[in-house]
Design an enzyme around this catalytic site. Structure first.
Site, PDB file in Angstrom:
ATOM      1  N   LYS A 127       0.826  -1.215   0.000  1.00  0.00           N
ATOM      2  CA  LYS A 127       0.000   0.000   0.000  1.00  0.00           C
ATOM      3  C   LYS A 127       0.860   1.267   0.000  1.00  0.00           C
ATOM      4  O   LYS A 127       0.609   2.185  -0.775  1.00  0.00           O
ATOM      5  CB  LYS A 127      -0.931   0.043   1.227  1.00  0.00           C
ATOM      6  CG  LYS A 127      -1.899  -1.130   1.319  1.00  0.00           C
ATOM      7  CD  LYS A 127      -2.847  -0.986   2.506  1.00  0.00           C
ATOM      8  CE  LYS A 127      -2.166  -1.082   3.865  1.00  0.00           C
ATOM      9  NZ  LYS A 127      -1.659  -2.434   4.193  1.00  0.00           N
ATOM     10  N   ARG A 136      -9.616   0.599   8.503  1.00  0.00           N
ATOM     11  CA  ARG A 136      -9.108  -0.718   8.871  1.00  0.00           C
ATOM     12  C   ARG A 136     -10.191  -1.579   9.515  1.00  0.00           C
ATOM     13  O   ARG A 136      -9.951  -2.741   9.802  1.00  0.00           O
ATOM     14  CB  ARG A 136      -8.040  -0.574   9.954  1.00  0.00           C
ATOM     15  CG  ARG A 136      -6.636  -0.276   9.537  1.00  0.00           C
ATOM     16  CD  ARG A 136      -5.882  -1.484   9.076  1.00  0.00           C
ATOM     17  NE  ARG A 136      -4.572  -1.642   9.676  1.00  0.00           N
ATOM     18  CZ  ARG A 136      -3.493  -0.935   9.378  1.00  0.00           C
ATOM     19  NH1 ARG A 136      -3.541   0.034   8.507  1.00  0.00           N
ATOM     20  NH2 ARG A 136      -2.339  -1.213   9.954  1.00  0.00           N
ATOM     21  N   ARG A 174      11.391  -2.271  11.614  1.00  0.00           N
ATOM     22  CA  ARG A 174      10.419  -1.653  12.536  1.00  0.00           C
ATOM     23  C   ARG A 174      10.136  -2.557  13.728  1.00  0.00           C
ATOM     24  O   ARG A 174      10.171  -3.759  13.586  1.00  0.00           O
ATOM     25  CB  ARG A 174       9.102  -1.410  11.788  1.00  0.00           C
ATOM     26  CG  ARG A 174       8.981  -0.010  11.236  1.00  0.00           C
ATOM     27  CD  ARG A 174       7.870   0.105  10.228  1.00  0.00           C
ATOM     28  NE  ARG A 174       6.629  -0.555  10.625  1.00  0.00           N
ATOM     29  CZ  ARG A 174       5.534  -0.574   9.858  1.00  0.00           C
ATOM     30  NH1 ARG A 174       5.525   0.046   8.695  1.00  0.00           N
ATOM     31  NH2 ARG A 174       4.457  -1.189  10.266  1.00  0.00           N
TER      32      ARG A 174
HETATM   33  P1  ADP Z   1       1.023  -2.148   8.165  1.00  0.00           P
HETATM   34  O1  ADP Z   1       2.377  -2.231   7.582  1.00  0.00           O
HETATM   35  O2  ADP Z   1       0.688  -3.218   9.167  1.00  0.00           O
HETATM   36  O3  ADP Z   1      -0.064  -1.927   7.153  1.00  0.00           O
HETATM   37  P2  ADP Z   1       0.746   0.551   9.257  1.00  0.00           P
HETATM   38  O4  ADP Z   1       1.992   1.303   9.123  1.00  0.00           O
HETATM   39  O5  ADP Z   1      -0.395   0.881   8.361  1.00  0.00           O
HETATM   40  O6  ADP Z   1       1.135  -0.974   9.169  1.00  0.00           O
HETATM   41  O7  ADP Z   1       0.218   0.632  10.761  1.00  0.00           O
HETATM   42  C1  ADP Z   1       1.029   0.292  11.863  1.00  0.00           C
HETATM   43  C2  ADP Z   1       0.161   0.145  13.110  1.00  0.00           C
HETATM   44  O8  ADP Z   1      -0.541   1.377  13.369  1.00  0.00           O
HETATM   45  C3  ADP Z   1      -0.939  -0.902  13.006  1.00  0.00           C
HETATM   46  O9  ADP Z   1      -0.466  -2.195  13.313  1.00  0.00           O
HETATM   47  C4  ADP Z   1      -1.953  -0.371  14.012  1.00  0.00           C
HETATM   48  O10 ADP Z   1      -1.562  -0.649  15.329  1.00  0.00           O
HETATM   49  C5  ADP Z   1      -1.871   1.125  13.817  1.00  0.00           C
HETATM   50  N1  ADP Z   1      -2.841   1.631  12.804  1.00  0.00           N
HETATM   51  C6  ADP Z   1      -2.546   2.195  11.610  1.00  0.00           C
HETATM   52  N2  ADP Z   1      -3.656   2.562  10.943  1.00  0.00           N
HETATM   53  C7  ADP Z   1      -4.705   2.209  11.742  1.00  0.00           C
HETATM   54  C8  ADP Z   1      -6.113   2.299  11.612  1.00  0.00           C
HETATM   55  N3  ADP Z   1      -6.696   2.826  10.521  1.00  0.00           N
HETATM   56  N4  ADP Z   1      -6.869   1.831  12.629  1.00  0.00           N
HETATM   57  C9  ADP Z   1      -6.309   1.295  13.726  1.00  0.00           C
HETATM   58  N5  ADP Z   1      -4.988   1.172  13.917  1.00  0.00           N
HETATM   59  C10 ADP Z   1      -4.180   1.631  12.941  1.00  0.00           C
END
Ligand code: ADP
Ligand code: ZN
Length: 216
Positions: free
Chosen positions: A13, A88, A162
């Protein structure tokens, strides 16, 4: 363009969003990046979000909606936005629908980046990220390593893994994805907005999106 990017962690993404910003200047909005920024800065939001993130759990919907209500009304969003990592959950998708109606914005598509599970697992364990918050370039130790090991090509900062990319946190994130986020594919299908793409190559994904938008 106004797009939602759906897909498991590691589906690409962020990479696709970055490529799309270069197409027409639409802004990438990554809730993950916003949250990591808040954790680093030690803000109230960051303090509330940190433990959930470390464990690979979702941050509560009300915190996320608070962020997005403000963010989507900033002037740079008028032209277009690429929502990366949001919504999400079904409640977030429903709240987003109301918010977009309120601000008079219309989505083009919810793009689902469909990637086989083996590919996802391999990518996540080999993914590395530039530690500079203003850069955050993404690398892969196997398929796209930095030219000098551990050093960002773009800005020279250390390239790191990370802390939610340990094996344990990764399997938790995938479980959370299947349970809470995968149902959004059906949600957007019913809304008539779904664009499903077999997403093994980011360039092909970008090309397909451009064709569907009529800007290829
Ligand atoms: P990924 O690589 O898992 O897609 P992100 O960078 O999008 O990771 O998100 C990292 C963390 O931030 C998630 O595991 C969650 O804890 C939190 N997070 C991000 N976006 C959301 C959202 N829309 N709703 C709830 N938690 C979120
Ligand atoms: Zn960098």
């Amino acid at each position: 363009m106004k797009l939602i990017l759906l897909g498991a962690p590691g589906a690409g993404k962020g990479t696709v969003a970055k490529l799309l910003t270069e197409v027409d200047g639409s802004v990438q909005i990554s809730t993950g990046d916003i949250l990591r920024g808040a954790v680093r800065a030690g803000t109230e939001l960051g303090k509330k979000a940190e433990a959930y993130m470390k464990a690979g759990d979702l941050v509560p919907d009300d915190l996320i909606m608070g962020i997005m209500e403000e963010r989507l009304q900033e002037p740079d969003c008028a032209k277009g936005f690429l929502l990366d990592g949001f919504p999400r959950t079904i409640p977030q998708a429903e709240a987003l629908k109301k918010l977009l109606e309120k601000i008079g914005a219309k989505l083009d598509f919810a793009v689902n980046l469909d990637v086989p599970r083996e590919v996802i697992l391999d990518r996540l364990t080999t993914r590395r990220t530039c530690s500079n918050p203003d850069c955050q370039a993404i690398y892969n130790v196997k398929s796209n390593p930095p030219k000098v090991e551990g050093v960002c090509d773009k800005c020279g900062s250390p390239v790191i893994q990370r802390d939610d990319e340990t094996e344990e946190a990764i399997s938790k994130r995938l479980e959370t994805y299947n349970e809470k986020t995968a149902p959004l594919v059906d949600f957007y299908e019913k809304e008539g907005l779904l664009l499903n793409i077999n997403a093994t190559s980011s360039d092909v994904v970008v090309q397909t999106i451009k064709e569907k938008l009529g800007i290829a």
